[in-house]
Design a protein around this motif. Structure first.
Motif, PDB file in Angstrom:
ATOM      1  N   THR A   1       0.893  -1.243  -0.166  1.00 40.90           N
ATOM      2  CA  THR A   1      -0.020   0.025  -0.101  1.00 40.90           C
ATOM      3  C   THR A   1       0.798   1.227  -0.071  1.00 40.90           C
ATOM      4  N   SER A   2       0.322   2.368  -0.460  1.00 40.47           N
ATOM      5  CA  SER A   2       1.181   3.582  -0.558  1.00 40.47           C
ATOM      6  C   SER A   2       0.111   4.582  -1.144  1.00 40.47           C
ATOM      7  N   ARG A   3       0.226   5.826  -0.877  1.00 41.39           N
ATOM      8  CA  ARG A   3      -0.780   6.650  -1.303  1.00 41.39           C
ATOM      9  C   ARG A   3      -0.829   6.799  -2.983  1.00 41.39           C
ATOM     10  N   THR A   4       0.144   6.484  -3.594  1.00 46.90           N
ATOM     11  CA  THR A   4       0.211   6.239  -5.231  1.00 46.90           C
ATOM     12  C   THR A   4       0.846   5.192  -5.429  1.00 46.90           C
ATOM     13  N   GLU A   5       0.635   4.594  -6.547  1.00 49.16           N
ATOM     14  CA  GLU A   5       1.254   3.475  -7.410  1.00 49.16           C
ATOM     15  C   GLU A   5       2.674   3.866  -7.439  1.00 49.16           C
ATOM     16  N   LYS A   6       3.712   2.997  -7.290  1.00 46.77           N
ATOM     17  CA  LYS A   6       5.175   3.268  -7.451  1.00 46.77           C
ATOM     18  C   LYS A   6       5.572   2.565  -8.542  1.00 46.77           C
ATOM     19  N   PRO A   7       5.975   3.064  -9.745  1.00 46.00           N
ATOM     20  CA  PRO A   7       6.248   2.515 -10.816  1.00 46.00           C
ATOM     21  C   PRO A   7       7.849   1.531 -10.485  1.00 46.00           C
ATOM     22  N   THR A   8       8.450   2.117  -9.503  1.00 44.17           N
ATOM     23  CA  THR A   8       9.855   1.533  -8.880  1.00 44.17           C
ATOM     24  C   THR A   8       9.088   0.185  -8.653  1.00 44.17           C
ATOM     25  N   ALA A   9       8.273   0.055  -7.622  1.00 43.03           N
ATOM     26  CA  ALA A   9       7.687  -1.313  -7.129  1.00 43.03           C
ATOM     27  C   ALA A   9       7.074  -2.121  -8.153  1.00 43.03           C
ATOM     28  N   THR A  10       6.277  -1.636  -8.945  1.00 48.31           N
ATOM     29  CA  THR A  10       5.528  -2.348 -10.078  1.00 48.31           C
ATOM     30  C   THR A  10       6.663  -3.166 -10.962  1.00 48.31           C
ATOM     31  N   ALA A  11       7.692  -2.205 -11.388  1.00 47.41           N
ATOM     32  CA  ALA A  11       8.768  -2.861 -12.021  1.00 47.41           C
ATOM     33  C   ALA A  11       9.533  -4.120 -11.522  1.00 47.41           C
ATOM     34  N   ILE A  12       9.242  -4.324 -10.243  1.00 46.80           N
ATOM     35  CA  ILE A  12       9.767  -5.383  -9.678  1.00 46.80           C
ATOM     36  C   ILE A  12       8.792  -6.523  -9.207  1.00 46.80           C
ATOM     37  N   GLY A  13       7.521  -6.483  -9.778  1.00 48.76           N
ATOM     38  CA  GLY A  13       6.510  -6.921  -9.700  1.00 48.76           C
ATOM     39  C   GLY A  13       5.725  -7.035  -8.417  1.00 48.76           C
ATOM     40  N   ALA A  14       5.957  -5.926  -7.622  1.00 49.61           N
ATOM     41  CA  ALA A  14       5.179  -5.559  -6.569  1.00 49.61           C
ATOM     42  C   ALA A  14       3.740  -5.328  -6.825  1.00 49.61           C
ATOM     43  N   VAL A  15       2.596  -5.500  -6.201  1.00 52.04           N
ATOM     44  CA  VAL A  15       1.201  -5.185  -6.659  1.00 52.04           C
ATOM     45  C   VAL A  15       0.618  -4.074  -5.721  1.00 52.04           C
ATOM     46  N   HIS A  16       0.286  -3.228  -6.128  1.00 47.55           N
ATOM     47  CA  HIS A  16      -0.492  -2.010  -5.360  1.00 47.55           C
ATOM     48  C   HIS A  16      -1.726  -2.444  -4.931  1.00 47.55           C
ATOM     49  N   VAL A  17      -2.216  -2.652  -3.582  1.00 44.76           N
ATOM     50  CA  VAL A  17      -3.407  -2.958  -3.485  1.00 44.76           C
ATOM     51  C   VAL A  17      -3.878  -2.105  -2.382  1.00 44.76           C
ATOM     52  N   ASP A  18      -5.449  -2.482  -1.864  1.00 43.47           N
ATOM     53  CA  ASP A  18      -5.884  -1.692  -0.517  1.00 43.47           C
ATOM     54  C   ASP A  18      -5.558  -2.541   0.543  1.00 43.47           C
ATOM     55  N   LEU A  19      -5.440  -1.679   1.618  1.00 45.95           N
ATOM     56  CA  LEU A  19      -5.082  -2.392   2.706  1.00 45.95           C
ATOM     57  C   LEU A  19      -5.700  -3.570   3.198  1.00 45.95           C
ATOM     58  N   ASP A  20      -7.031  -3.803   3.092  1.00 44.66           N
ATOM     59  CA  ASP A  20      -7.813  -4.948   3.524  1.00 44.66           C
ATOM     60  C   ASP A  20      -7.275  -6.140   2.647  1.00 44.66           C
ATOM     61  N   THR A  21      -7.139  -5.799   1.316  1.00 41.93           N
ATOM     62  CA  THR A  21      -6.764  -7.044   0.580  1.00 41.93           C
ATOM     63  C   THR A  21      -5.093  -7.420   1.028  1.00 41.93           C
ATOM     64  N   LEU A  22      -4.428  -6.480   1.527  1.00 41.98           N
ATOM     65  CA  LEU A  22      -3.124  -6.671   1.887  1.00 41.98           C
ATOM     66  C   LEU A  22      -2.961  -7.637   3.187  1.00 41.98           C
ATOM     67  N   LEU A  23      -3.771  -7.164   4.171  1.00 36.52           N
ATOM     68  CA  LEU A  23      -4.033  -7.801   5.306  1.00 36.52           C
ATOM     69  C   LEU A  23      -4.413  -9.201   5.340  1.00 36.52           C
ATOM     70  N   ARG A  24      -5.508  -9.504   4.552  1.00 35.47           N
ATOM     71  CA  ARG A  24      -6.074 -10.964   4.241  1.00 35.47           C
ATOM     72  C   ARG A  24      -5.328 -11.638   3.409  1.00 35.47           C
ATOM     73  N   THR A  25      -4.478 -11.220   2.562  1.00 31.58           N
ATOM     74  CA  THR A  25      -3.309 -11.930   1.903  1.00 31.58           C
ATOM     75  C   THR A  25      -2.232 -12.414   2.314  1.00 31.58           C
ATOM     76  N   SER A  26      -1.438 -11.378   3.284  1.00 34.38           N
ATOM     77  CA  SER A  26      -0.354 -11.661   3.579  1.00 34.38           C
ATOM     78  C   SER A  26       0.162 -12.573   4.735  1.00 34.38           C
ATOM     79  N   ASP A  27       1.404 -13.243   4.324  1.00 36.92           N
ATOM     80  CA  ASP A  27       1.904 -14.184   5.506  1.00 36.92           C
ATOM     81  C   ASP A  27       2.741 -13.331   6.432  1.00 36.92           C
ATOM     82  N   PHE A  28       3.304 -12.353   5.881  1.00 42.32           N
ATOM     83  CA  PHE A  28       4.139 -11.149   6.594  1.00 42.32           C
ATOM     84  C   PHE A  28       3.735  -9.833   6.280  1.00 42.32           C
ATOM     85  N   VAL A  29       3.385  -9.125   7.189  1.00 44.43           N
ATOM     86  CA  VAL A  29       2.985  -7.672   7.128  1.00 44.43           C
ATOM     87  C   VAL A  29       4.037  -6.863   7.500  1.00 44.43           C
TER      88      VAL A  29
END
Ligand code: GLV
Ligand code: GLV
Length: 324
Positions: A178-206
């Motif tokens: 999560t972050s206020r804006t999608e970060k191209p540098t993160a997208t470039a390494i395959g990280a996916v911008h999501v809302d906090l709820d999705t992140l919390l429900r999906t992650s093994d490590f927060v």
């Protein structure tokens, strides 16, 4: 006459201190504990610049005590939550901080906490000394693993991005952030911008790497921990105030989450009778994110240069000016 600079703590790395002392009259708080506010207000009077730490609260009262000569505040930290930005801005005082130089060190400490919590390093180490190592055993002291896991990074900035890069080498399955804006540098390494709820429900490590701002204060509270998997591991390397700590303790005690690794907490230092210190599934380090020898020296040099640039009337040449 030489400008006057106040440094709020003894024991700063020499390299940075020397830069200031070569050009300024430098007054230094002589103790290694945080300067009390009343002392700060007395010592900051009529100075041209101040080099402070994250343990120093600079608010309206302190600024009034400083008086109108104060031209620059340089904090030897990336966080600026201890500075009253509104009060400082109203006086048009530039702020210097130390982003960038501590990204690697803080990301490395984050990795240490991820590994220490998932593989139960501290708990297992203590078990040896308690005589609990009876034999190699099929399931004794087993934990989670990073490989194949889903990672969630809350408030991905420089540090979060570096952690994501390191984790790619561990073969994690997914990196969400999560972050206020999608970060191209993160997208470039395959990280996916999501809302906090999705992140919390999906992650093994927060992993929390957000700055402490009004929107992130107690972002982690009862409801937040309840949305996490009961096998999830929670890591905080930002600020303790991002977490409602009693809710975290409750979640750890009742196994609503598996473990926590905390470099920051409330208050700091943590009192020895804190519940947090009684939990086997909580690994705590004493706010050491940036604590590599080289990093701390660089932070001090940058802080000194931030001060000097403004005192030379060249704020444009501050190595790291905080935009606010
Ligand atoms: C450490 O927490 C920093 O803000 O530099
Ligand atoms: C800190 O430098 C961050 O942006 O994560």
């Amino acid at each position: 006459t030489r400008p006057k600079v106040f440094v709020t703590r003894a024991g700063l790395p020499e390299a940075g201190l020397k830069l200031l002392q070569d050009e300024c009259d430098v007054d230094i708080w002589e103790k290694t504990n945080p300067i009390p506010k009343s002392e700060l207000m007395a010592r900051i009077k009529n100075v041209d610049g101040v080099l402070c730490l994250l343990t120093d609260k600079i608010d309206d009262e302190v600024l009034n005590a400083a008086g109108s000569k104060l031209k620059v505040i340089a904090t030897m930290s990336v966080g600026v939550d201890h500075l009253d930005l509104k009060a400082i801005k109203s006086r048009n005082i530039p702020i210097g901080y130390t982003p960038g130089v501590l990204t690697d060190a803080t990301a490395e400490l984050t990795m240490a906490l991820l590994l220490a919590t998932s593989r139960r390093l501290i708990e297992a180490n203590r078990a040896i000394y308690k005589g609990e190592w009876v034999s190699w055993s099929p399931t004794w002291m087993t934990g989670g693993k990073l490989s194949g896991s889903n990672i969630g990074i809350v408030g991905l900035g420089r540090i979060g991005l570096r952690v994501a890069e390191y984790l790619k080498g561990f073969g994690v399955a997914k990196i969400l952030y999560t972050s206020r804006t999608e970060k191209p540098t993160a997208t470039a390494i395959g990280a996916v911008h999501v809302d906090l709820d999705t992140l919390l429900r999906t992650s093994d490590f927060v992993i929390v790497t957000t700055a402490l701002v009004p929107e992130t204060k107690e972002l982690f509270r009862k409801e937040t921990f309840e949305k996490m998997k009961n096998t999830a591991i929670f890591i905080n390397v930002s600020r303790g105030e991002v977490v409602h700590q009693p809710s975290l303790i409750e979640a750890l005690k009742n196994n609503k989450i598996r473990a926590a690794g905390l470099d920051v907490m409330t208050p700091e230092p943590i009192p020895l009778d804190s519940e947090l210190l009684k939990l086997d599934n909580c690994v705590i380090t004493p706010h050491l994110g940036s604590a590599s020898i080289e990093t701390r020296a660089e932070m001090c040099v940058i802080s000194a240069k931030n001060v000097l640039a403004v005192l030379h009337n060249k704020p444009g040449e501050m190595p790291a000016k905080y935009n606010y």
